[in-house]
Write an enzyme that holds these catalytic residues in place. Sequence first.
Site, PDB file in Angstrom:
ATOM      1  N   ASN A 209     -10.217 101.256 -44.327  1.00 17.15           N
ATOM      2  CA  ASN A 209     -10.393 101.311 -42.869  1.00 17.15           C
ATOM      3  C   ASN A 209     -11.328 100.189 -42.447  1.00 17.15           C
ATOM      4  O   ASN A 209     -11.762  99.379 -43.265  1.00 17.15           O
ATOM      5  CB  ASN A 209     -10.916 102.685 -42.457  1.00 17.15           C
ATOM      6  CG  ASN A 209     -12.217 102.997 -43.151  1.00 17.15           C
ATOM      7  OD1 ASN A 209     -13.234 102.349 -42.925  1.00 17.15           O
ATOM      8  ND2 ASN A 209     -12.193 103.982 -44.057  1.00 17.15           N
ATOM      9  N   LYS A 288       1.446  95.689 -60.382  1.00 22.83           N
ATOM     10  CA  LYS A 288       1.673  95.321 -58.985  1.00 22.83           C
ATOM     11  C   LYS A 288       3.099  95.699 -58.562  1.00 22.83           C
ATOM     12  O   LYS A 288       4.061  95.362 -59.270  1.00 22.83           O
ATOM     13  CB  LYS A 288       1.463  93.809 -58.834  1.00 22.83           C
ATOM     14  CG  LYS A 288       1.608  93.322 -57.430  1.00 22.83           C
ATOM     15  CD  LYS A 288       1.384  91.825 -57.361  1.00 22.83           C
ATOM     16  CE  LYS A 288       1.707  91.342 -55.970  1.00 22.83           C
ATOM     17  NZ  LYS A 288       1.695  89.883 -55.885  1.00 22.83           N
TER      18      LYS A 288
END
Length: 402
Positions: A209, A288
Amino acid sequence: MLQGKQITLGVSGGIAAYKVADLASKLTARGAAVHVILTAAAAKFVGPVTFAGVTGNPVHQDLFAGSPDFAIPHIDLASRADLLVIAPATANVLAKLAAGLADDLLSATALAATCPVLVCPAMNAAMYRHPAVQKNLQVLRSYGYHILEPASGRMACGTVGQGRLPEPAVILEEICRLLQPQGDLSGLQVLVTAGGTREPIDPVRYISNRSSGKMGYALAQAALQRGARVTLVTAPTALIPPPGAEVVRVETARQMLEAVLAVYERMDVVIKAAAVADYRPARVAEHKIKKSEAALVLELEKNPDILGQLGRHKRPGVTLVGFAAETSDLLQNAAEKLRRKNLDLIVANDVTVPGAGFGSDTNIVKLLYADGRVQDVPQMDKLELAHLIWDEVLGLRRQAEQ
Ligand code: PMT
Protein backbone atom coordinates in the site's frame (compact mmCIF):
# COMPACT_ATOMS: atom_id res chain seq x y z
CA MET A 1 25.91 13.83 38.03
CA LEU A 2 27.47 12.14 35.02
CA GLN A 3 28.99 9.27 36.99
CA GLY A 4 29.43 6.19 34.81
CA LYS A 5 28.26 7.87 31.61
CA GLN A 6 30.26 7.22 28.46
CA ILE A 7 30.56 10.24 26.21
CA THR A 8 32.18 10.18 22.80
CA LEU A 9 33.26 13.73 22.03
CA GLY A 10 33.97 14.52 18.38
CA VAL A 11 36.03 17.65 17.83
CA SER A 12 36.26 19.10 14.34
CA GLY A 13 38.50 21.79 12.92
CA GLY A 14 37.39 25.21 14.07
CA ILE A 15 39.04 27.73 16.34
CA ALA A 16 36.37 26.98 18.96
CA ALA A 17 38.08 23.59 19.46
CA TYR A 18 40.10 25.24 22.22
CA LYS A 19 36.89 25.71 24.28
CA VAL A 20 36.13 22.01 23.96
CA ALA A 21 39.22 21.06 25.95
CA ASP A 22 37.54 22.86 28.85
CA LEU A 23 34.27 21.04 28.14
CA ALA A 24 36.09 17.67 28.14
CA SER A 25 37.69 18.59 31.46
CA LYS A 26 34.33 19.59 33.01
CA LEU A 27 32.68 16.35 31.81
CA THR A 28 35.51 14.26 33.25
CA ALA A 29 35.34 16.12 36.57
CA ARG A 30 31.65 15.21 36.80
CA GLY A 31 32.39 11.51 36.47
CA ALA A 32 31.90 10.87 32.75
CA ALA A 33 34.32 8.72 30.76
CA VAL A 34 35.15 10.96 27.81
CA HIS A 35 36.57 9.49 24.60
CA VAL A 36 37.74 12.20 22.23
CA ILE A 37 37.81 11.88 18.45
CA LEU A 38 39.94 14.57 16.81
CA THR A 39 39.56 15.20 13.10
CA ALA A 40 42.75 15.99 11.17
CA ALA A 41 41.71 19.66 11.00
CA ALA A 42 40.91 19.81 14.73
CA ALA A 43 44.38 18.55 15.56
CA LYS A 44 45.79 21.67 13.86
CA PHE A 45 43.99 23.81 16.48
CA VAL A 46 44.43 21.70 19.64
CA GLY A 47 46.75 18.74 19.97
CA PRO A 48 45.77 15.27 21.18
CA VAL A 49 47.99 15.58 24.25
CA THR A 50 45.72 18.30 25.66
CA PHE A 51 42.59 16.14 25.37
CA ALA A 52 44.37 13.03 26.65
CA GLY A 53 45.58 15.09 29.60
CA VAL A 54 42.17 16.44 30.62
CA THR A 55 40.23 13.20 30.04
CA GLY A 56 42.81 10.63 31.13
CA ASN A 57 41.94 8.59 28.03
CA PRO A 58 43.76 8.05 24.74
CA VAL A 59 42.60 10.31 21.91
CA HIS A 60 41.32 8.74 18.68
CA GLN A 61 42.31 10.16 15.31
CA ASP A 62 42.55 7.30 12.86
CA LEU A 63 39.74 5.13 11.47
CA PHE A 64 42.11 2.19 11.19
CA ALA A 65 44.16 2.52 14.41
CA GLY A 66 42.56 -0.14 16.60
CA SER A 67 43.69 -0.73 20.17
CA PRO A 68 42.89 -3.49 22.69
CA ASP A 69 39.96 -1.43 24.09
CA PHE A 70 38.79 -0.10 20.74
CA ALA A 71 39.43 -2.92 18.29
CA ILE A 72 37.24 -1.39 15.58
CA PRO A 73 37.44 2.25 16.62
CA HIS A 74 34.31 3.67 14.92
CA ILE A 75 32.09 0.79 16.09
CA ASP A 76 33.45 0.69 19.64
CA LEU A 77 33.34 4.47 20.05
CA ALA A 78 29.73 4.45 18.80
CA SER A 79 28.37 1.41 20.61
CA ARG A 80 29.69 2.20 24.08
CA ALA A 81 28.56 5.85 24.01
CA ASP A 82 25.54 7.03 26.02
CA LEU A 83 25.86 10.25 24.05
CA LEU A 84 27.84 11.40 21.02
CA VAL A 85 28.69 15.11 21.17
CA ILE A 86 30.17 16.90 18.15
CA ALA A 87 31.65 20.27 19.15
CA PRO A 88 32.55 22.34 17.37
CA ALA A 89 30.76 20.97 14.30
CA THR A 90 32.15 22.76 11.25
CA ALA A 91 30.18 23.38 8.04
CA ASN A 92 32.19 20.58 6.45
CA VAL A 93 31.32 18.08 9.18
CA LEU A 94 27.63 19.06 9.04
CA ALA A 95 27.64 18.39 5.29
CA LYS A 96 29.32 15.02 5.78
CA LEU A 97 26.86 13.97 8.49
CA ALA A 98 23.86 15.10 6.41
CA ALA A 99 25.13 13.19 3.38
CA GLY A 100 25.94 10.08 5.42
CA LEU A 101 29.62 10.09 4.45
CA ALA A 102 31.95 7.91 6.49
CA ASP A 103 35.43 8.80 5.24
CA ASP A 104 37.05 9.51 8.60
CA LEU A 105 36.74 8.32 12.20
CA LEU A 106 34.26 11.00 13.32
CA SER A 107 31.82 10.65 10.42
CA ALA A 108 31.97 6.83 10.51
CA THR A 109 31.35 6.85 14.28
CA ALA A 110 28.35 9.17 13.83
CA LEU A 111 26.85 6.79 11.27
CA ALA A 112 27.33 3.81 13.58
CA ALA A 113 25.90 5.58 16.64
CA THR A 114 22.48 4.55 17.92
CA CYS A 115 22.68 6.78 21.03
CA PRO A 116 21.43 10.39 21.07
CA VAL A 117 23.67 12.77 19.14
CA LEU A 118 24.27 16.40 20.14
CA VAL A 119 25.66 18.63 17.40
CA CYS A 120 27.10 22.05 18.28
CA PRO A 121 27.75 24.01 15.08
CA ALA A 122 30.28 26.85 15.19
CA MET A 123 31.54 28.90 12.25
CA ASN A 124 31.63 32.36 10.70
CA ALA A 125 28.17 33.99 10.73
CA ALA A 126 27.87 34.19 6.92
CA MET A 127 28.79 30.54 6.63
CA TYR A 128 26.20 29.66 9.28
CA ARG A 129 23.46 31.61 7.44
CA HIS A 130 24.29 29.94 4.10
CA PRO A 131 21.29 27.93 2.78
CA ALA A 132 23.50 24.85 2.32
CA VAL A 133 24.41 24.84 6.02
CA GLN A 134 20.82 25.52 7.08
CA LYS A 135 19.58 22.73 4.81
CA ASN A 136 22.10 20.31 6.28
CA LEU A 137 20.97 21.23 9.80
CA GLN A 138 17.37 20.56 8.76
CA VAL A 139 18.41 17.13 7.50
CA LEU A 140 20.22 16.38 10.76
CA ARG A 141 17.13 17.45 12.75
CA SER A 142 15.07 15.05 10.66
CA TYR A 143 17.49 12.27 11.71
CA GLY A 144 16.63 13.10 15.32
CA TYR A 145 19.98 14.80 16.10
CA HIS A 146 19.84 17.46 18.80
CA ILE A 147 21.22 20.76 17.51
CA LEU A 148 22.53 23.31 19.98
CA GLU A 149 22.26 26.64 18.19
CA PRO A 150 25.44 28.73 18.13
CA ALA A 151 25.57 31.88 20.23
CA SER A 152 25.79 35.42 18.83
CA GLY A 153 28.64 37.82 19.39
CA ARG A 154 32.12 38.64 18.19
CA MET A 155 33.96 35.80 16.52
CA ALA A 156 37.65 35.03 16.20
CA CYS A 157 37.55 36.16 12.55
CA GLY A 158 36.48 39.62 13.71
CA THR A 159 32.89 39.52 12.44
CA VAL A 160 29.89 39.81 14.71
CA GLY A 161 26.85 37.56 14.36
CA GLN A 162 25.53 34.09 15.13
CA GLY A 163 28.13 31.34 14.90
CA ARG A 164 30.03 31.24 18.20
CA LEU A 165 30.27 27.91 19.99
CA PRO A 166 28.21 28.26 23.19
CA GLU A 167 30.25 28.41 26.38
CA PRO A 168 31.30 25.00 27.81
CA ALA A 169 28.91 25.46 30.76
CA VAL A 170 25.97 25.81 28.33
CA ILE A 171 26.98 22.70 26.39
CA LEU A 172 27.47 20.85 29.68
CA GLU A 173 23.94 21.75 30.76
CA GLU A 174 22.51 20.44 27.48
CA ILE A 175 24.51 17.22 27.85
CA CYS A 176 23.14 16.70 31.37
CA ARG A 177 19.60 17.30 30.12
CA LEU A 178 20.01 14.76 27.31
CA LEU A 179 21.57 12.13 29.55
CA GLN A 180 18.87 12.37 32.17
CA PRO A 181 15.67 12.17 30.20
CA GLN A 182 12.95 13.71 32.29
CA GLY A 183 10.37 13.82 29.55
CA ASP A 184 6.78 13.13 30.50
CA LEU A 185 7.02 9.68 28.85
CA SER A 186 10.12 8.59 30.76
CA GLY A 187 9.62 5.21 32.42
CA LEU A 188 7.21 4.11 29.69
CA GLN A 189 7.89 1.32 27.20
CA VAL A 190 6.13 2.05 23.95
CA LEU A 191 5.69 0.11 20.75
CA VAL A 192 5.06 1.88 17.47
CA THR A 193 4.44 0.14 14.15
CA ALA A 194 5.04 1.91 10.86
CA GLY A 195 5.03 1.48 7.10
CA GLY A 196 3.07 -0.73 4.75
CA THR A 197 3.49 -4.49 4.90
CA ARG A 198 4.52 -6.35 1.73
CA GLU A 199 2.81 -9.61 0.85
CA PRO A 200 4.81 -11.61 -1.71
CA ILE A 201 3.25 -12.94 -4.91
CA ASP A 202 6.44 -14.45 -6.30
CA PRO A 203 10.17 -13.75 -5.75
CA VAL A 204 9.94 -10.36 -7.50
CA ARG A 205 6.41 -9.06 -6.84
CA TYR A 206 4.33 -8.18 -3.83
CA ILE A 207 1.06 -6.55 -2.74
CA SER A 208 1.47 -3.46 -0.59
CA ASN A 209 0.00 0.00 0.00
CA ARG A 210 1.01 3.66 -0.09
CA SER A 211 2.25 4.04 3.50
CA SER A 212 5.59 5.87 3.65
CA GLY A 213 6.09 5.22 7.37
CA LYS A 214 6.30 8.96 8.10
CA MET A 215 3.45 8.95 10.64
CA GLY A 216 4.82 5.98 12.57
CA TYR A 217 8.41 7.26 12.53
CA ALA A 218 7.20 10.66 13.78
CA LEU A 219 5.42 8.92 16.67
CA ALA A 220 8.61 7.03 17.53
CA GLN A 221 10.71 10.20 17.30
CA ALA A 222 8.32 12.21 19.49
CA ALA A 223 8.23 9.45 22.12
CA LEU A 224 12.05 9.32 22.22
CA GLN A 225 12.21 13.10 22.58
CA ARG A 226 9.91 12.77 25.61
CA GLY A 227 11.99 10.08 27.32
CA ALA A 228 10.13 6.86 26.44
CA ARG A 229 11.88 3.61 25.59
CA VAL A 230 10.75 2.96 22.06
CA THR A 231 10.46 -0.19 20.01
CA LEU A 232 9.73 0.51 16.36
CA VAL A 233 8.43 -2.43 14.34
CA THR A 234 8.70 -1.25 10.80
CA ALA A 235 7.68 -2.55 7.42
CA PRO A 236 10.01 -1.44 4.59
CA THR A 237 10.28 2.36 4.22
CA ALA A 238 12.79 4.81 2.76
CA LEU A 239 13.20 6.49 6.16
CA ILE A 240 16.02 6.41 8.69
CA PRO A 241 14.76 5.27 12.10
CA PRO A 242 15.17 7.85 14.86
CA PRO A 243 18.38 7.23 16.85
CA GLY A 244 17.67 5.58 20.18
CA ALA A 245 14.79 3.36 19.04
CA GLU A 246 15.02 -0.42 19.15
CA VAL A 247 14.20 -1.24 15.54
CA VAL A 248 12.67 -4.50 14.31
CA ARG A 249 12.37 -4.72 10.54
CA VAL A 250 9.64 -6.88 9.01
CA GLU A 251 8.03 -7.30 5.62
CA THR A 252 4.76 -9.16 5.92
CA ALA A 253 1.75 -8.86 8.22
CA ARG A 254 2.54 -12.24 9.74
CA GLN A 255 6.13 -11.17 10.50
CA MET A 256 4.75 -7.98 12.03
CA LEU A 257 2.38 -10.01 14.20
CA GLU A 258 5.27 -12.16 15.41
CA ALA A 259 7.48 -9.12 16.15
CA VAL A 260 4.67 -7.33 17.99
CA LEU A 261 3.71 -10.36 20.08
CA ALA A 262 7.38 -10.91 21.02
CA VAL A 263 7.49 -7.57 22.87
CA TYR A 264 3.81 -6.89 23.74
CA GLU A 265 4.13 -8.26 27.30
CA ARG A 266 6.58 -5.52 28.33
CA MET A 267 4.78 -2.60 26.66
CA ASP A 268 2.78 0.14 28.36
CA VAL A 269 1.51 1.71 25.14
CA VAL A 270 1.06 0.35 21.62
CA ILE A 271 0.38 2.65 18.68
CA LYS A 272 -0.29 0.87 15.41
CA ALA A 273 0.32 3.41 12.67
CA ALA A 274 1.36 0.70 10.20
CA ALA A 275 -0.84 0.01 7.22
CA VAL A 276 -1.18 -3.75 7.40
CA ALA A 277 -2.34 -5.70 4.37
CA ASP A 278 -5.65 -7.35 5.23
CA TYR A 279 -5.06 -10.07 2.61
CA ARG A 280 -2.06 -11.95 1.19
CA PRO A 281 -1.67 -14.23 -1.83
CA ALA A 282 -2.78 -17.71 -0.79
CA ARG A 283 0.23 -19.20 -2.56
CA VAL A 284 3.64 -17.61 -3.19
CA ALA A 285 5.05 -18.79 -6.52
CA GLU A 286 8.51 -20.27 -6.19
CA HIS A 287 9.65 -18.70 -9.47
CA LYS A 288 8.74 -15.46 -11.22
CA ILE A 289 5.27 -15.85 -12.75
CA LYS A 290 5.58 -15.73 -16.54
CA LYS A 291 3.41 -13.46 -18.66
CA SER A 292 0.89 -15.25 -20.87
CA GLU A 293 -2.13 -14.34 -23.01
CA ALA A 294 -4.54 -15.54 -20.32
CA ALA A 295 -5.73 -13.36 -17.45
CA LEU A 296 -4.05 -14.04 -14.13
CA VAL A 297 -6.21 -14.73 -11.09
CA LEU A 298 -4.67 -14.38 -7.64
CA GLU A 299 -6.39 -16.02 -4.74
CA LEU A 300 -6.03 -14.00 -1.54
CA GLU A 301 -6.44 -15.20 2.00
CA LYS A 302 -6.95 -13.18 5.15
CA ASN A 303 -4.07 -11.90 7.22
CA PRO A 304 -4.27 -11.89 11.00
CA ASP A 305 -5.66 -8.71 12.54
CA ILE A 306 -2.69 -7.77 14.73
CA LEU A 307 -4.36 -4.95 16.64
CA GLY A 308 -7.55 -6.97 16.99
CA GLN A 309 -5.51 -9.73 18.61
CA LEU A 310 -3.85 -7.28 21.05
CA GLY A 311 -7.29 -5.88 21.89
CA ARG A 312 -8.64 -9.34 22.66
CA HIS A 313 -5.72 -9.97 25.05
CA LYS A 314 -5.55 -6.47 26.48
CA ARG A 315 -3.75 -6.32 29.81
CA PRO A 316 -4.83 -3.85 32.49
CA GLY A 317 -2.62 -0.76 32.30
CA VAL A 318 -1.93 -1.04 28.58
CA THR A 319 -3.04 1.77 26.27
CA LEU A 320 -3.93 0.65 22.75
CA VAL A 321 -4.08 3.17 19.92
CA GLY A 322 -4.97 2.41 16.32
CA PHE A 323 -5.18 4.39 13.11
CA ALA A 324 -7.99 4.17 10.60
CA ALA A 325 -7.24 4.98 6.97
CA GLU A 326 -10.60 5.64 5.33
CA THR A 327 -11.89 6.88 1.99
CA SER A 328 -15.57 7.22 3.03
CA ASP A 329 -17.74 7.31 6.18
CA LEU A 330 -14.70 8.27 8.26
CA LEU A 331 -16.34 8.57 11.67
CA GLN A 332 -18.60 5.56 11.28
CA ASN A 333 -15.84 3.22 10.08
CA ALA A 334 -13.30 4.45 12.63
CA ALA A 335 -15.79 4.10 15.52
CA GLU A 336 -16.53 0.54 14.43
CA LYS A 337 -12.77 -0.31 14.42
CA LEU A 338 -12.28 1.33 17.82
CA ARG A 339 -15.00 -0.86 19.30
CA ARG A 340 -14.17 -4.10 17.45
CA LYS A 341 -10.43 -3.91 18.28
CA ASN A 342 -11.05 -2.82 21.91
CA LEU A 343 -8.95 0.37 21.58
CA ASP A 344 -8.59 3.37 23.88
CA LEU A 345 -8.13 5.77 21.00
CA ILE A 346 -8.26 5.66 17.23
CA VAL A 347 -6.75 8.26 14.92
CA ALA A 348 -8.96 8.52 11.85
CA ASN A 349 -7.53 9.95 8.66
CA ASP A 350 -9.47 10.48 5.46
CA VAL A 351 -6.73 9.51 3.02
CA THR A 352 -8.51 11.12 0.06
CA VAL A 353 -7.95 14.64 1.45
CA PRO A 354 -4.80 16.46 0.21
CA GLY A 355 -2.36 16.94 3.10
CA ALA A 356 -3.70 13.91 4.97
CA GLY A 357 -2.76 10.24 5.18
CA PHE A 358 -0.28 8.45 2.96
CA GLY A 359 3.07 9.95 2.02
CA SER A 360 2.46 13.59 2.98
CA ASP A 361 4.45 15.43 5.64
CA THR A 362 1.21 16.58 7.28
CA ASN A 363 -1.97 14.90 8.42
CA ILE A 364 -5.56 15.93 9.17
CA VAL A 365 -7.32 13.63 11.61
CA LYS A 366 -10.15 13.05 14.01
CA LEU A 367 -9.44 11.44 17.37
CA LEU A 368 -12.12 9.04 18.59
CA TYR A 369 -12.03 7.89 22.21
CA ALA A 370 -13.53 4.78 23.80
CA ASP A 371 -15.91 7.00 25.84
CA GLY A 372 -17.45 8.37 22.63
CA ARG A 373 -15.66 11.73 22.50
CA VAL A 374 -14.48 12.97 19.11
CA GLN A 375 -11.81 15.63 18.60
CA ASP A 376 -11.13 17.38 15.30
CA VAL A 377 -7.45 18.01 14.63
CA PRO A 378 -6.63 20.51 11.86
CA GLN A 379 -3.82 20.00 9.32
CA MET A 380 -0.44 19.84 11.01
CA ASP A 381 3.03 18.41 10.58
CA LYS A 382 3.16 14.67 11.39
CA LEU A 383 5.71 15.26 14.19
CA GLU A 384 3.44 17.89 15.75
CA LEU A 385 0.49 15.50 15.47
CA ALA A 386 2.62 12.75 17.01
CA HIS A 387 3.24 14.96 20.07
CA LEU A 388 -0.48 15.72 20.30
CA ILE A 389 -1.29 11.99 20.20
CA TRP A 390 1.23 11.34 23.00
CA ASP A 391 -0.40 14.17 25.02
CA GLU A 392 -3.73 12.40 24.61
CA VAL A 393 -2.25 9.01 25.53
CA LEU A 394 -0.82 10.51 28.73
CA GLY A 395 -4.20 12.10 29.50
CA LEU A 396 -5.93 8.73 29.09
CA ARG A 397 -3.38 6.97 31.31
CA ARG A 398 -3.73 9.60 34.07
CA GLN A 399 -7.52 9.28 33.87
CA ALA A 400 -7.28 5.48 34.15
CA GLU A 401 -5.04 5.76 37.22
CA GLN A 402 -7.58 7.89 39.13
O1 PMT B 1 2.87 6.05 6.60
P1 PMT B 1 2.37 7.40 6.12
O2 PMT B 1 2.64 7.61 4.66
O3 PMT B 1 2.84 8.52 6.99
O4 PMT B 1 0.76 7.38 6.22
C1 PMT B 1 0.14 7.29 7.45
C2 PMT B 1 -0.99 6.25 7.44
C3 PMT B 1 -2.11 6.73 6.54
C4 PMT B 1 -0.48 4.89 6.96
C5 PMT B 1 -1.48 6.09 8.92
O5 PMT B 1 -1.83 7.33 9.37
C6 PMT B 1 -2.64 5.14 9.03
O6 PMT B 1 -3.78 5.47 8.83
N1 PMT B 1 -2.30 3.86 9.40
C7 PMT B 1 -3.27 2.79 9.49
C8 PMT B 1 -3.63 2.29 8.12
C9 PMT B 1 -4.52 1.09 8.20
O7 PMT B 1 -4.07 0.00 8.02
O8 PMT B 1 -5.72 1.34 8.59
P2 PMT B 1 -6.86 0.18 8.74
O9 PMT B 1 -8.09 0.98 8.91
O10 PMT B 1 -6.80 -0.81 7.66
O11 PMT B 1 -6.48 -0.54 10.10
C10 PMT B 1 -6.94 -0.11 11.38
C11 PMT B 1 -5.89 -0.41 12.43
O12 PMT B 1 -5.71 -1.81 12.56
C12 PMT B 1 -4.53 0.16 12.14
O13 PMT B 1 -3.99 0.65 13.36
C13 PMT B 1 -3.74 -1.02 11.61
O14 PMT B 1 -2.35 -0.91 11.95
C14 PMT B 1 -4.37 -2.18 12.33
N2 PMT B 1 -4.38 -3.43 11.56
C15 PMT B 1 -5.04 -3.51 10.37
C16 PMT B 1 -5.08 -4.70 9.69
C17 PMT B 1 -4.43 -5.82 10.24
N3 PMT B 1 -4.43 -6.97 9.60
N4 PMT B 1 -3.79 -5.71 11.40
C18 PMT B 1 -3.76 -4.54 12.08
O15 PMT B 1 -3.16 -4.46 13.16
